[in-house]
Design an enzyme around this catalytic site. Structure first.
Site, PDB file in Angstrom:
ATOM      1  N   CYS A 319       1.558  -1.203   3.479  1.00  0.00           N
ATOM      2  CA  CYS A 319       1.833   0.214   3.722  1.00  0.00           C
ATOM      3  C   CYS A 319       3.313   0.422   4.029  1.00  0.00           C
ATOM      4  CB  CYS A 319       0.982   0.718   4.882  1.00  0.00           C
ATOM      5  SG  CYS A 319       1.187   2.485   5.206  1.00  0.00           S
ATOM      6  N   TYR A 405      -3.080  -7.842  -4.601  1.00  0.00           N
ATOM      7  CA  TYR A 405      -3.370  -6.949  -3.463  1.00  0.00           C
ATOM      8  C   TYR A 405      -2.409  -5.767  -3.523  1.00  0.00           C
ATOM      9  CZ  TYR A 405      -3.992  -5.533   1.461  1.00  0.00           C
ATOM     10  OH  TYR A 405      -4.240  -4.837   2.622  1.00  0.00           O
ATOM     11  N   GLU A 408      -3.384   1.648  -1.521  1.00  0.00           N
ATOM     12  CA  GLU A 408      -3.915   2.879  -2.119  1.00  0.00           C
ATOM     13  C   GLU A 408      -2.806   3.897  -2.359  1.00  0.00           C
ATOM     14  OE1 GLU A 408      -7.513   3.633  -2.985  1.00  0.00           O
ATOM     15  OE2 GLU A 408      -6.941   1.529  -3.152  1.00  0.00           O
ATOM     16  N   GLY A 409      -1.674   3.721  -1.687  1.00  0.00           N
ATOM     17  CA  GLY A 409      -0.552   4.627  -1.893  1.00  0.00           C
ATOM     18  C   GLY A 409       0.419   4.144  -2.950  1.00  0.00           C
ATOM     19  N   ARG A 418      -5.610  10.429  -0.975  1.00  0.00           N
ATOM     20  CA  ARG A 418      -5.482   9.838   0.361  1.00  0.00           C
ATOM     21  C   ARG A 418      -4.262  10.384   1.092  1.00  0.00           C
ATOM     22  NH1 ARG A 418      -3.784   5.376   3.565  1.00  0.00           N
ATOM     23  NH2 ARG A 418      -5.565   4.429   4.626  1.00  0.00           N
ATOM     24  N   GLU A 431       3.545   5.221  -1.057  1.00  0.00           N
ATOM     25  CA  GLU A 431       3.434   4.850   0.349  1.00  0.00           C
ATOM     26  C   GLU A 431       2.760   3.483   0.489  1.00  0.00           C
ATOM     27  OE1 GLU A 431       2.301   7.808   3.296  1.00  0.00           O
ATOM     28  OE2 GLU A 431       2.612   9.403   1.824  1.00  0.00           O
ATOM     29  N   GLU A 485       8.702 -19.852  21.741  1.00  0.00           N
ATOM     30  CA  GLU A 485       8.121 -20.921  22.546  1.00  0.00           C
ATOM     31  C   GLU A 485       6.652 -21.149  22.200  1.00  0.00           C
ATOM     32  OE1 GLU A 485       8.419 -21.705  27.249  1.00  0.00           O
ATOM     33  OE2 GLU A 485       7.015 -20.099  26.707  1.00  0.00           O
TER      34      GLU A 485
END
Length: 500
Positions: A319, A405, A408-409, A418, A431, A485
């Site tokens: 996103c 992968y 949706e934007g 959306r 987006e 650490e």
């Protein structure tokens, strides 16, 4: 001037859990991960609980019927993506509901007049090697025989050979009668030393297959998420544009819960969509809303009637809403504020509305942090996109296996609904991005490890359940140097060989 909120927007990476007392009773096997999916009143039980607090994201690259079946069998739930034609989404819902935890509707069917070429093409297209031969080639047709890979030799048999010439005819099949229990079906399979049992009705019409391999699968999935008819539960994403047409079709298909899919849920469009459900279906149809990042957004959707509310804007790995629009909030900060609003709403009204943390999960321990900060369940995309059951291709890139992968934007998904702000129907800017994630194998293998980590961490916190965790967990902020650490440092790591 604008209202300035001076609280720093923080992520899960900036927190750690402090151990609590681990009692002798607090063992991984004793921990319950059951959690409410939908709202309920004080003293009552929710209509839907999850057996594990995980749902898969409403995305083309994550949640189809295969993912929904796999995740429900392991105690979670998928929301099948809505950025597709209505009937195709409804068919995915039907496919999940037909699975019926051991009773499988045949998705590979032919007639006796089909040929070996048709068998091979069907097997290649569907991946199924067991084919029902019916009078009309449909899943509910009159059963005339069955074909498995043992019935033909692709290298020697003619491609024109008709199915009726090499199928196992009905007279030689062992069958079960419709209405038989799964236990009875498995007894027939074992007693007759067969791998597949066709289940037929009184008219010899196909109803289901029961497979020997599913017996072990069923035993290995004690957390299966089932409805009162022993069918798997499934959700579906919707938008605020075509909901009046989409929702009735999804309800007809048997969907158990809906969720409005939007990057910004604090809107009148969502209120209208929830209102449509309440007018036409009352409380019988469950609908979640979101996404929001503060108390104002939560209270607005709570008053609108949402059954659960999703928290998170811009925290997903693919996103770029924050980058493009400057809108969003650190996931930890958003979740903490919304959880306080949820608890205050519960005290004020007696109605508990579950919240879903959507985005920002990078490490498995972030899941426990999110639950401790108040989330009832978590929605994830990248995590599930890595598995065999996601709908994307597995590719070799740079010597490593990956899976596609995309958000949706992104232009690839083109899910403009959306991100709809009214006006013309178009995706004006992206987006989300189009990417790869490392391939990880089967869902169950990975999920079992993740759930083991969650339970182990809860033991260290002294919590036997998710409500316990919210009460007893102690969380501390960390500095940038303490993050360093916490990992391997000041050593030379050995190079390890990995199988490609």
């Amino acid at each position: 001037m604008a209202q300035i909120i001076n609280d720093i927007s923080r992520t899960f990476n900036e927190y750690l859990l402090i151990p609590g007392l681990t009692s002798k009773e607090c063992t991984p096997g004793a921990i319950s991960l059951k959690t409410p999916l939908v709202k309920f009143r004080k003293g009552e039980r929710p209509d839907i609980n999850l057996n594990v607090p995980l749902v898969s994201a409403i995305m083309q690259s994550v949640s189809d019927s295969n993912m929904a079946i796999a995740l429900a069998r392991n105690g979670g739930l998928s929301f099948i993506f809505g950025s597709q034609p209505i009937e195709e989404q409804a068919e995915m819902v039907r496919k999940v509901k037909k699975f019926k935890a051991g009773f499988v509707v045949s998705d590979a069917n032919l007639t006796p007049e089909h040929t070996l070429a048709d068998v091979l093409e069907l097997k290649e297209r569907t991946g199924f090697s067991t084919i029902a031969v019916t009078h009309n080639g449909k899943a509910d047709g009159r059963l005339l025989g069955m074909v498995t890979s043992r019935d033909y030799r692709p290298g020697k048999d003619s491609q024109d050979k008709k199915v009726q010439d090499f199928m196992t005819p009905f007279q030689k099949l062992v069958t079960g009668k419709h209405g038989i229990s799964l236990e009875e079906a498995n007894d027939i399979i074992w007693d007759n030393k067969i791998n597949t049992l066709p289940v037929i009705d009184d008219n010899q019409c196909m109803k289901y297959f029961v497979f020997r391999k599913d017996y072990d699968n069923h035993k290995n999935n004690p957390n299966e998420l089932l409805d009162t008819h022993k069918r798997l539960l499934v959700g579906a994403g919707i938008n605020t544009r075509d909901y009046a047409t989409r929702i009735p079709r999804l309800v007809e298909a048997g969907v158990d819960v809906l969720c409005i899919d939007s990057s910004d849920g604090f809107s009148e469009y969502q209120k209208e969509t929830i209102g449509f459900v309440r007018v036409h279906y009352g409380s019988a149809v469950k609908i979640g809303a979101g996404n929001i990042v503060d108390a104002d957004g939560f209270n607005y959707l709570a008053e609108a009637g949402a059954d659960f509310i999703k928290v998170g804007i811009g925290g997903g790995s693919i996103c770029i809403t924050r980058e493009q629009k400057g809108i969003g909030r650190g996931q930890a900060t958003a979740l903490i504020e919304v959880a306080k609003a949820r608890d205050a709403y519960f005290e004020r009204t007696g109605e508990y509305i579950p919240i879903c943390s959507d985005g920002g999960i990078v490490q498995d321990y972030h899941m426990v942090l999110a639950l401790a900060m108040g989330a009832d369940f978590l929605m994830m995309g990248r995590y599930f996109a890595r598995f065999d059951e996601s709908p994307t291709k597995k590719l070799m890139v740079g010597g490593n296996y990956v899976k596609e992968y995309w958000g949706e934007g992104s232009n690839r998904a083109r899910n403009w609904q959306r991100y709809d702000m009214g006006g013309n129907a178009s995706l004006k800017f992206e987006e989300g991005v189009d990417s790869y994630v490392p391939y990880a194998g089967k869902l169950k293998d990975n999920l079992d490890i993740t759930l083991g980590k969650i339970k182990s961490t809860m033991c260290s916190c002294g919590a036997l359940s998710i409500p316990d965790l919210k009460q007893v967990a102690k969380i501390t902020m960390v500095s940038s140097t303490s993050i360093i650490e916490g990992g391997a440092h000041d050593v030379i790591l050995k190079e390890t060989q990995r199988d490609s």
